[in-house]
Write a protein that holds these residues in place. Structure first.
Motif, PDB file in Angstrom:
ATOM      1  N   GLU A  42       0.862  -1.178   0.000  1.00  0.00           N
ATOM      2  CA  GLU A  42       0.000   0.000   0.000  1.00  0.00           C
ATOM      3  C   GLU A  42       0.900   1.230   0.000  1.00  0.00           C
ATOM      4  O   GLU A  42       2.100   1.132   0.290  1.00  0.00           O
ATOM      5  N   TYR A  43       0.332   2.382  -0.308  1.00  0.00           N
ATOM      6  CA  TYR A  43       1.160   3.584  -0.321  1.00  0.00           C
ATOM      7  C   TYR A  43       0.304   4.850  -0.239  1.00  0.00           C
ATOM      8  O   TYR A  43      -0.897   4.844  -0.518  1.00  0.00           O
ATOM      9  N   THR A  44       0.963   5.916   0.168  1.00  0.00           N
ATOM     10  CA  THR A  44       0.382   7.256   0.103  1.00  0.00           C
ATOM     11  C   THR A  44       1.186   8.052  -0.923  1.00  0.00           C
ATOM     12  O   THR A  44       2.424   8.069  -0.863  1.00  0.00           O
ATOM     13  N   GLY A  64      -3.112   4.500  -2.187  1.00  0.00           N
ATOM     14  CA  GLY A  64      -3.034   3.491  -3.229  1.00  0.00           C
ATOM     15  C   GLY A  64      -2.691   2.100  -2.723  1.00  0.00           C
ATOM     16  O   GLY A  64      -2.231   1.914  -1.596  1.00  0.00           O
ATOM     17  N   LYS A  65      -2.937   1.125  -3.591  1.00  0.00           N
ATOM     18  CA  LYS A  65      -2.574  -0.268  -3.343  1.00  0.00           C
ATOM     19  C   LYS A  65      -2.052  -0.849  -4.653  1.00  0.00           C
ATOM     20  O   LYS A  65      -2.513  -0.472  -5.739  1.00  0.00           O
ATOM     21  N   LEU A  66      -1.107  -1.785  -4.543  1.00  0.00           N
ATOM     22  CA  LEU A  66      -0.585  -2.432  -5.751  1.00  0.00           C
ATOM     23  C   LEU A  66      -0.362  -3.918  -5.501  1.00  0.00           C
ATOM     24  O   LEU A  66       0.182  -4.307  -4.471  1.00  0.00           O
ATOM     25  N   ILE A  67      -0.840  -4.713  -6.454  1.00  0.00           N
ATOM     26  CA  ILE A  67      -0.564  -6.149  -6.504  1.00  0.00           C
ATOM     27  C   ILE A  67       0.223  -6.389  -7.781  1.00  0.00           C
ATOM     28  O   ILE A  67      -0.225  -6.012  -8.875  1.00  0.00           O
ATOM     29  N   SER A  68       1.395  -7.005  -7.665  1.00  0.00           N
ATOM     30  CA  SER A  68       2.273  -7.108  -8.829  1.00  0.00           C
ATOM     31  C   SER A  68       1.864  -8.199  -9.817  1.00  0.00           C
ATOM     32  O   SER A  68       2.063  -8.057 -11.025  1.00  0.00           O
ATOM     33  N   ASP A  69       1.301  -9.318  -9.310  1.00  0.00           N
ATOM     34  CA  ASP A  69       0.999 -10.432 -10.204  1.00  0.00           C
ATOM     35  C   ASP A  69      -0.277 -11.148  -9.760  1.00  0.00           C
ATOM     36  O   ASP A  69      -0.288 -11.770  -8.675  1.00  0.00           O
ATOM     37  N   PRO A  70      -1.345 -11.151 -10.565  1.00  0.00           N
ATOM     38  CA  PRO A  70      -1.486 -10.363 -11.787  1.00  0.00           C
ATOM     39  C   PRO A  70      -1.617  -8.876 -11.444  1.00  0.00           C
ATOM     40  O   PRO A  70      -2.206  -8.528 -10.413  1.00  0.00           O
ATOM     41  N   TYR A  71      -1.075  -8.025 -12.303  1.00  0.00           N
ATOM     42  CA  TYR A  71      -0.979  -6.606 -11.999  1.00  0.00           C
ATOM     43  C   TYR A  71      -2.346  -5.963 -11.769  1.00  0.00           C
ATOM     44  O   TYR A  71      -3.252  -6.066 -12.593  1.00  0.00           O
ATOM     45  N   GLN A  72      -2.468  -5.317 -10.605  1.00  0.00           N
ATOM     46  CA  GLN A  72      -3.615  -4.470 -10.288  1.00  0.00           C
ATOM     47  C   GLN A  72      -3.101  -3.290  -9.461  1.00  0.00           C
ATOM     48  O   GLN A  72      -2.226  -3.471  -8.609  1.00  0.00           O
ATOM     49  N   GLN A  73      -3.650  -2.120  -9.709  1.00  0.00           N
ATOM     50  CA  GLN A  73      -3.260  -0.950  -8.936  1.00  0.00           C
ATOM     51  C   GLN A  73      -4.484  -0.053  -8.742  1.00  0.00           C
ATOM     52  O   GLN A  73      -5.263   0.174  -9.676  1.00  0.00           O
ATOM     53  N   TYR A  74      -4.637   0.428  -7.519  1.00  0.00           N
ATOM     54  CA  TYR A  74      -5.804   1.225  -7.182  1.00  0.00           C
ATOM     55  C   TYR A  74      -5.362   2.487  -6.451  1.00  0.00           C
ATOM     56  O   TYR A  74      -4.518   2.437  -5.553  1.00  0.00           O
ATOM     57  N   GLU A  75      -5.926   3.630  -6.860  1.00  0.00           N
ATOM     58  CA  GLU A  75      -5.649   4.895  -6.191  1.00  0.00           C
ATOM     59  C   GLU A  75      -6.950   5.662  -5.994  1.00  0.00           C
ATOM     60  O   GLU A  75      -7.826   5.653  -6.874  1.00  0.00           O
ATOM     61  N   SER A 115       2.709   2.075 -11.910  1.00  0.00           N
ATOM     62  CA  SER A 115       4.005   1.949 -11.240  1.00  0.00           C
ATOM     63  C   SER A 115       5.174   2.276 -12.158  1.00  0.00           C
ATOM     64  O   SER A 115       6.313   2.430 -11.699  1.00  0.00           O
ATOM     65  N   GLU A 116       4.905   2.411 -13.479  1.00  0.00           N
ATOM     66  CA  GLU A 116       5.975   2.797 -14.407  1.00  0.00           C
ATOM     67  C   GLU A 116       6.505   4.188 -14.096  1.00  0.00           C
ATOM     68  O   GLU A 116       7.585   4.559 -14.550  1.00  0.00           O
ATOM     69  N   LEU A 117       5.759   4.956 -13.324  1.00  0.00           N
ATOM     70  CA  LEU A 117       6.237   6.278 -12.915  1.00  0.00           C
ATOM     71  C   LEU A 117       7.535   6.172 -12.135  1.00  0.00           C
ATOM     72  O   LEU A 117       8.413   7.032 -12.251  1.00  0.00           O
ATOM     73  N   TYR A 118       7.695   5.102 -11.340  1.00  0.00           N
ATOM     74  CA  TYR A 118       8.836   5.039 -10.436  1.00  0.00           C
ATOM     75  C   TYR A 118       9.658   3.752 -10.507  1.00  0.00           C
ATOM     76  O   TYR A 118      10.705   3.657  -9.883  1.00  0.00           O
ATOM     77  N   ILE A 119       9.202   2.748 -11.252  1.00  0.00           N
ATOM     78  CA  ILE A 119       9.999   1.529 -11.383  1.00  0.00           C
ATOM     79  C   ILE A 119       9.907   1.022 -12.816  1.00  0.00           C
ATOM     80  O   ILE A 119       8.809   0.817 -13.334  1.00  0.00           O
ATOM     81  N   ARG A 120      11.078   0.871 -13.458  1.00  0.00           N
ATOM     82  CA  ARG A 120      11.143   0.433 -14.847  1.00  0.00           C
ATOM     83  C   ARG A 120      12.266  -0.574 -15.026  1.00  0.00           C
ATOM     84  O   ARG A 120      13.104  -0.752 -14.142  1.00  0.00           O
ATOM     85  N   ASN A 227       3.000  -1.406   4.451  1.00  0.00           N
ATOM     86  CA  ASN A 227       2.487  -2.782   4.423  1.00  0.00           C
ATOM     87  C   ASN A 227       3.080  -3.598   3.278  1.00  0.00           C
ATOM     88  O   ASN A 227       2.373  -4.362   2.608  1.00  0.00           O
ATOM     89  N   PHE A 228       4.401  -3.432   3.044  1.00  0.00           N
ATOM     90  CA  PHE A 228       5.036  -4.200   1.974  1.00  0.00           C
ATOM     91  C   PHE A 228       5.003  -5.695   2.300  1.00  0.00           C
ATOM     92  O   PHE A 228       5.349  -6.117   3.399  1.00  0.00           O
TER      93      PHE A 228
END
Length: 238
Positions: A42-44, A64-75, A115-120, A227-228
């Motif tokens: 999760e993130y702010t 926000g929240k992010l699940i890497s696999d399968p990719y989902q992201q919510y803000e 997440s491409e904004l900060y990790i590539r 909450n990593f």
């Protein structure tokens, strides 16, 4: 003679230990980043501008929240919800906008991962300093990547490249990324140049005009990771 042999043995042993190079911070970060991009969290997220003479101003905040696999992201922010997901090999973003008349507006379009904004791919990190954040000593690593901004109107479409600079704040003891700062100043500058070009100014003249401005603001996004590795659940907004 026996004593001399022992001394030589100790000297060789110490030399061997000294030659065993321990991983430095720049090497350790590689594994940490790889785990981060595979993880859930999760993130702010807060967007800031800095105006000369006016100081820093928070423009927006999202949870926000992010699940890497399968990719989902919510803000979710004050006026919008964004749900990004992968479908049939493409990334889609569903946006729910709150309007003044009380009726929600929905938009869906293809995009890159949020997440491409900060990790590539292929980011290279360099240790630059240690810094205390909330009484926790964090190691700060810098990186950057090239990005193309598209500036367009009904008559013209321009593509200009810019550099996005990153700072990762990492707890090397727990091997967890705690904060990411994304410097969007050059991206904002490129958008200003593109706007002038759309108004009929040559690219060279547009760059000269923008470079001459002494009051250009700087833009950054601060992402605090929480909450990593936790049990993250994302419910698609309706």
């Amino acid at each position: 003679m026996r004593k001399l042999v022992m001394i030589v043995f100790v000297f060789i042993s110490l030399s061997f230990i000294g030659c065993q190079r321990l991983p430095n911070k720049n090497e350790k970060i590689i594994d940490i980043i790889e785990q981060f991009r595979k993880g859930n969290y999760e993130y702010t997220l807060k967007g800031y501008s800095y105006e000369p003479g006016q100081g820093e101003k928070c423009l927006y905040e999202m949870q926000g929240k992010l699940i890497s696999d399968p990719y989902q992201q919510y803000e979710k922010g004050n006026m919008e919800e964004v749900y990004a997901y992968e479908k049939e090999g493409s990334i889609y973003r569903d946006i729910k906008l709150s309007t003044n008349d009380g009726k929600n507006k929905y938009i869906t379009y293809k995009a890159e991962k949020g997440s491409e904004l900060y990790i590539r791919d292929n980011l290279k990190f360099t240790y630059i300093r240690d810094e205390k954040v909330d009484d926790c000593k964090l190691s700060v690593f810098s990186s950057e990547y090239e990005k193309e901004n598209v500036i367009a109107d009904s008559n013209m479409r321009i593509t200009l490249s810019c550099t996005i600079k990153l700072e990762y704040y990492v707890d090397l003891k727990t091997e967890v990324v705690q904060r990411i700062i994304v410097d969007l100043t050059e991206s904002d500058k490129v958008d200003e140049i593109g706007g002038l070009i759309l108004n009929g100014i040559t690219e060279d003249d547009a760059k000269e005009i923008v470079d001459a401005r002494s009051n250009m603001s700087s833009m950054k996004v601060v992402i605090d990771i929480k909450n990593f590795g936790g049990d993250i659940k994302i419910n698609r907004p309706h």
